[in-house]
Design a protein around this motif. Structure first.
Motif, PDB file in Angstrom:
ATOM      1  N   GLY A  81      19.989  -7.161 -15.674  1.00  0.00           N
ATOM      2  CA  GLY A  81      20.120  -5.579 -16.109  1.00  0.00           C
ATOM      3  C   GLY A  81      21.245  -4.791 -15.211  1.00  0.00           C
ATOM      4  O   GLY A  81      21.309  -5.147 -14.105  1.00  0.00           O
ATOM      5  N   SER A  82      21.969  -3.830 -15.925  1.00  0.00           N
ATOM      6  CA  SER A  82      22.863  -3.096 -14.877  1.00  0.00           C
ATOM      7  C   SER A  82      21.838  -2.051 -14.000  1.00  0.00           C
ATOM      8  O   SER A  82      22.458  -1.997 -12.985  1.00  0.00           O
ATOM      9  N   ALA A  83      20.611  -2.088 -14.349  1.00  0.00           N
ATOM     10  CA  ALA A  83      20.120  -1.382 -13.038  1.00  0.00           C
ATOM     11  C   ALA A  83      19.676  -2.160 -12.082  1.00  0.00           C
ATOM     12  O   ALA A  83      19.602  -1.647 -11.019  1.00  0.00           O
ATOM     13  N   THR A  84      19.526  -3.452 -12.205  1.00  0.00           N
ATOM     14  CA  THR A  84      19.443  -4.394 -11.107  1.00  0.00           C
ATOM     15  C   THR A  84      20.568  -4.237 -10.093  1.00  0.00           C
ATOM     16  O   THR A  84      20.670  -4.598  -9.023  1.00  0.00           O
TER      17      THR A  84
ATOM     18  N   PRO B 157      24.500   0.570  -5.430  1.00  0.00           N
ATOM     19  CA  PRO B 157      24.478   1.918  -6.082  1.00  0.00           C
ATOM     20  C   PRO B 157      25.610   2.528  -6.517  1.00  0.00           C
ATOM     21  O   PRO B 157      25.729   3.276  -7.220  1.00  0.00           O
ATOM     22  N   THR B 158      26.906   1.988  -6.001  1.00  0.00           N
ATOM     23  CA  THR B 158      28.279   2.491  -6.200  1.00  0.00           C
ATOM     24  C   THR B 158      29.149   1.442  -6.307  1.00  0.00           C
ATOM     25  O   THR B 158      28.763   0.213  -5.605  1.00  0.00           O
TER      26      THR B 158
ATOM     27  N   SER C 106      34.111  -4.539 -14.428  1.00  0.00           N
ATOM     28  CA  SER C 106      33.003  -3.726 -15.254  1.00  0.00           C
ATOM     29  C   SER C 106      31.748  -4.292 -14.360  1.00  0.00           C
ATOM     30  O   SER C 106      31.492  -5.311 -14.276  1.00  0.00           O
ATOM     31  N   LEU C 107      30.975  -3.156 -13.822  1.00  0.00           N
ATOM     32  CA  LEU C 107      29.682  -3.433 -13.547  1.00  0.00           C
ATOM     33  C   LEU C 107      28.704  -3.950 -14.453  1.00  0.00           C
ATOM     34  O   LEU C 107      27.832  -4.564 -14.130  1.00  0.00           O
ATOM     35  N   GLU C 108      29.015  -3.459 -15.830  1.00  0.00           N
ATOM     36  CA  GLU C 108      28.062  -3.908 -16.883  1.00  0.00           C
ATOM     37  C   GLU C 108      28.440  -5.405 -17.226  1.00  0.00           C
ATOM     38  O   GLU C 108      27.602  -6.127 -17.611  1.00  0.00           O
TER      39      GLU C 108
END
Length: 187
Positions: A42-45, A51-52, A31-33
């Motif tokens: 954060g998941s945005a970081t 990016p994928t 899980s990326l999260e």
């Protein structure tokens, strides 16, 4: 500005270290999260650096893929071209079984579909191509065998056997059976 780049590099390295542990434990489905939470970002970081999911997995396996590519180059001087090719494919399979998620990375797209040249599959394909070409030229491997065929073979075996109680034994048997089909006519 330099401090930001330095911080960004440290963040990326830390995220990658966490990702390596998560992928080792959970494979390509990590899980990326969860990676973001464990890394304390954060998941945005995470997505800014990777990016994928494929980009993250490619980064996780980059060094080992580099090592496999170097090994293919070293085997290029072996006098028994078929044994060199089969031995290298066996090493690739062993690593694909040990490094959960590598087979998933290699199965994303065939080499000829314009994948980035610095990604895992094209790098592995480019490194193994001379081994295959030499074996074909020596008449020890069928002329119609392609690098894509060989990667599909290894990836397929790794994916098909990864959930067995003893995946290495099952993969070895499947590999030996499949390798028999590489023989050139008359060998």
């Amino acid at each position: 500005m330099t401090g930001q780049r330095s911080d960004a590099r440290r963040n990326r390295a830390h995220i990658l270290a966490v990702a390596e542990a998560e992928v080792a434990a959970r494979g390509a489905a990590a899980s990326l999260e969860r990676i973001a939470r464990t890394a304390g970002v954060g998941s945005a970081t995470v997505r800014r650096h990777f990016p994928t999911r494929k980009a993250l997995l490619e980064a996780v396996f980059q060094q080992r893929v580099h090592d496999l590519c170097e090994r293919a180059r070293a085997l290029g001087d072996e006098p028994d071209s078929r044994s060199a090719l089969v031995g290298w494919l066996r090493e690739l399979l062993a690593y694909a079984l040990a490094a959960r998620g590598l087979a998933d990375v290699l199965s994303y797209e065939p080499l000829q579909d314009g994948a980035a040249q610095d990604s895992c599959a094209p790098a592995i394909g480019a490194a193994a191509a001379p081994l295959l070409r030499k074996a074909v030229d020596d008449g020890t491997v069928r002329a119609d065998v392609t690098i894509d065929d060989l990667l599909v073979l290894v990836v397929g075996i790794a994916l098909a056997t990864e959930d067995y109680a003893d995946p290495a034994a099952r993969a070895d048997r499947a590999f030996r059976l499949a390798v028999a089909g590489l023989d050139a006519p008359g060998t």
